[in-house]
Enzyme design. Structure first.
Site, PDB file in Angstrom:
ATOM      1  N   ASP A   1      21.004  59.748  -3.640  1.00 38.52           N
ATOM      2  CA  ASP A   1      19.702  60.215  -4.112  1.00 38.52           C
ATOM      3  C   ASP A   1      19.182  61.368  -3.254  1.00 38.52           C
ATOM      4  O   ASP A   1      18.673  61.161  -2.154  1.00 38.52           O
ATOM      5  CB  ASP A   1      18.697  59.050  -4.120  1.00 38.52           C
TER       6      ASP A   1
ATOM      7  N   LYS B   1       7.958  63.768   3.336  1.00 40.73           N
ATOM      8  CA  LYS B   1       7.476  62.456   3.745  1.00 40.73           C
ATOM      9  C   LYS B   1       8.534  61.688   4.513  1.00 40.73           C
ATOM     10  O   LYS B   1       9.720  61.841   4.292  1.00 40.73           O
ATOM     11  CB  LYS B   1       7.129  61.649   2.494  1.00 40.73           C
TER      12      LYS B   1
ATOM     13  N   SER C   1      16.771  64.857  -3.857  1.00 41.80           N
ATOM     14  CA  SER C   1      15.904  65.522  -4.832  1.00 41.80           C
ATOM     15  C   SER C   1      16.502  66.841  -5.318  1.00 41.80           C
ATOM     16  O   SER C   1      17.077  67.608  -4.539  1.00 41.80           O
ATOM     17  CB  SER C   1      14.544  65.801  -4.197  1.00 41.80           C
TER      18      SER C   1
ATOM     19  N   GLU D   1       2.194  72.767  -8.425  1.00 39.51           N
ATOM     20  CA  GLU D   1       2.953  71.812  -9.245  1.00 39.51           C
ATOM     21  C   GLU D   1       2.008  70.795  -9.882  1.00 39.51           C
ATOM     22  O   GLU D   1       0.855  70.662  -9.474  1.00 39.51           O
ATOM     23  CB  GLU D   1       4.008  71.094  -8.401  1.00 39.51           C
TER      24      GLU D   1
ATOM     25  N   LYS E   1       7.458  62.859 -15.828  1.00 39.33           N
ATOM     26  CA  LYS E   1       7.835  63.671 -14.667  1.00 39.33           C
ATOM     27  C   LYS E   1       9.051  64.513 -15.069  1.00 39.33           C
ATOM     28  O   LYS E   1      10.075  63.971 -15.480  1.00 39.33           O
ATOM     29  CB  LYS E   1       8.164  62.719 -13.505  1.00 39.33           C
TER      30      LYS E   1
HETATM   31  N1  PSU Z   1       6.402  64.223  -2.283  1.00 40.29           N
HETATM   32  C1  PSU Z   1       5.093  63.962  -2.116  1.00 40.29           C
HETATM   33  N2  PSU Z   1       4.275  63.934  -3.207  1.00 40.29           N
HETATM   34  C2  PSU Z   1       4.739  64.179  -4.459  1.00 40.29           C
HETATM   35  C3  PSU Z   1       6.126  64.491  -4.616  1.00 40.29           C
HETATM   36  C4  PSU Z   1       6.914  64.508  -3.501  1.00 40.29           C
HETATM   37  O1  PSU Z   1       4.669  63.734  -1.006  1.00 40.29           O
HETATM   38  O2  PSU Z   1       3.971  64.137  -5.438  1.00 40.29           O
HETATM   39  C5  PSU Z   1       6.659  64.831  -5.980  1.00 40.29           C
HETATM   40  C6  PSU Z   1       6.902  66.344  -6.087  1.00 40.29           C
HETATM   41  O3  PSU Z   1       6.626  66.754  -7.420  1.00 40.29           O
HETATM   42  C7  PSU Z   1       8.380  66.476  -5.814  1.00 40.29           C
HETATM   43  C8  PSU Z   1       8.894  65.221  -6.462  1.00 40.29           C
HETATM   44  O4  PSU Z   1       8.970  67.636  -6.356  1.00 40.29           O
HETATM   45  O5  PSU Z   1       7.929  64.227  -6.155  1.00 40.29           O
HETATM   46  C9  PSU Z   1      10.258  64.826  -5.952  1.00 40.29           C
HETATM   47  O6  PSU Z   1      10.722  63.764  -6.704  1.00 40.29           O
HETATM   48  P1  PSU Z   1      12.258  63.333  -6.609  1.00 40.29           P
HETATM   49  O7  PSU Z   1      12.405  62.734  -5.246  1.00 40.29           O
HETATM   50  O8  PSU Z   1      12.435  62.342  -7.714  1.00 40.29           O
HETATM   51  O9  PSU Z   1      13.050  64.587  -6.807  1.00 40.29           O
HETATM   52 MN    MN Z   2      15.933  61.221  -6.833  1.00 36.50          MN
END
Ligand code: PSU
Ligand code: MN
Length: 306
Positions: free
Chosen positions: A134, A155, A136, A21, A82
């Protein structure tokens, strides 16, 4: 969609390819070190015997495999956005440049016929999700995308238990790689147990073949690979930084797609770079394991193109 010639040749010949990614490069790691780290991640895939395919959208075109110029732009430009799955078409229509999340990388990589994908951490269910909703798009996308993602868990900025529950609901399998515990990104053990453990790339390849036979390969699969013990973040430092980061987040009023980058940046600044070092180590480790899995799978009948 434009597939890099080296990646296209490998896919056509049934040789191992690992997707990577790019949001981790543009929004997950600080400039200017991110460019060198992106190259190291690609090299770790090569060292493992597979061809790296970093995914991003450049001037409106989704690219599967980046040349050095594109990698520089993704790493260096402040303008890079993003991009999740729902953003792809809008960005393409206006010829923009963006870095793909786990969700959009999985979507594009699977479309290109790539079976294995390496990242650092998966997105998941955020704490306070009961109020903020929220979660992902990584989770919902994996539930309907035929790809295997190697990651170091999620995380602790997220609600780990809720994320595991959602993965179960969404039919996304989780295999502990040489562990019975779900990894906690900076820490090897999140405190949550897993039902399934594998101890080699060959074992993962056997699961992938069985998925195809059983028709469960249209769902994503997570291979949860813990950070090596020597690279773990100090637990007290981790706990303190997490607590402070969550307070800072609510004070700053940050919401939506900025939440994850905000917390990652907070960790990197507050730990004096220690979390960055851990982050880089675990990603390199994931890239290497993903390559080994891609090699084992490509060498098996189901991994070869029909
Ligand atoms: N978690 C990490 N490092 C990252 C991301 C997540 O430890 O860089 C990034 C990845 O690209 C993941 C995105 O798909 O953040 C998720 O963002 P959101 O929570 O906005 O969906
Ligand atoms: Mn989100």
């Amino acid at each position: 969609m434009q597939v890099h010639p080296e990646v296209a040749a490998a896919l056509a010949a049934g040789r191992p390819v690992v997707a990577l990614e790019s949001t981790i490069i543009s929004h997950g790691l600080p400039r200017p070190d991110n460019l060198g780290i992106a190259r190291e991640i690609e090299q770790a895939v090569r060292d493992g015997g597979a061809v790296p395919a970093t995914v991003a959208v450049v001037d409106g075109t989704p690219r599967i495999g980046l040349d050095d110029e594109a990698l520089r732009e993704i790493a260096g430009s402040e303008e890079v956005v993003k991009v999740s799955v729902r953003d792809l078409a809008s960005l393409a229509a206006r010829r923009g440049t963006g870095a793909t999340t786990v969700a959009s990388t999985a979507h594009l990589a699977a479309r290109a016929g790539i079976a294995v994908f390496a990242t650092g951490g998966l997105g998941g269910v955020h704490r306070q999700a009961r109020d903020s909703w929220d979660e992902s798009a990584d989770l919902g996308t994996l539930s309907r995308t035929p790809i295997t993602v190697v990651c170091a868990g999620v995380k602790s900025i997220l609600d780990v238990a809720a994320t595991l529950e959602r993965l179960e609901t969404l039919n996304v399998g989780v295999l502990g790689y040489r562990t019975d515990a779900f990894p906690g990104f900076y820490l090897a053990d999140s405190g949550h147990r897993l039902d399934w453990r594998v101890d080699s790339a060959a074992e993962v390849a056997a699961v992938l073949r069985a998925r195809t036979e059983l028709g469960t390969d249209r769902f994503g699969l997570v291979v949860a690979n813990p950070i090596p013990a020597a690279d773990e973040l100090d637990r007290d430092l981790h706990d303190r930084t997490l607590a402070a980061g969550l307070v800072a987040l609510s004070r700053a009023g940050v919401t939506g797609k900025q939440v994850t980058p905000f917390l990652l940046d907070f960790f990197h600044r507050e730990t004096g770079g220690a979390s960055l070092t851990a982050n880089v180590r675990l990603v390199l480790n994931n890239a290497r394991v993903a390559a080994e899995i891609a090699v084992a799978y490509a060498g098996s009948p189901a991994g070869r193109p029909a």
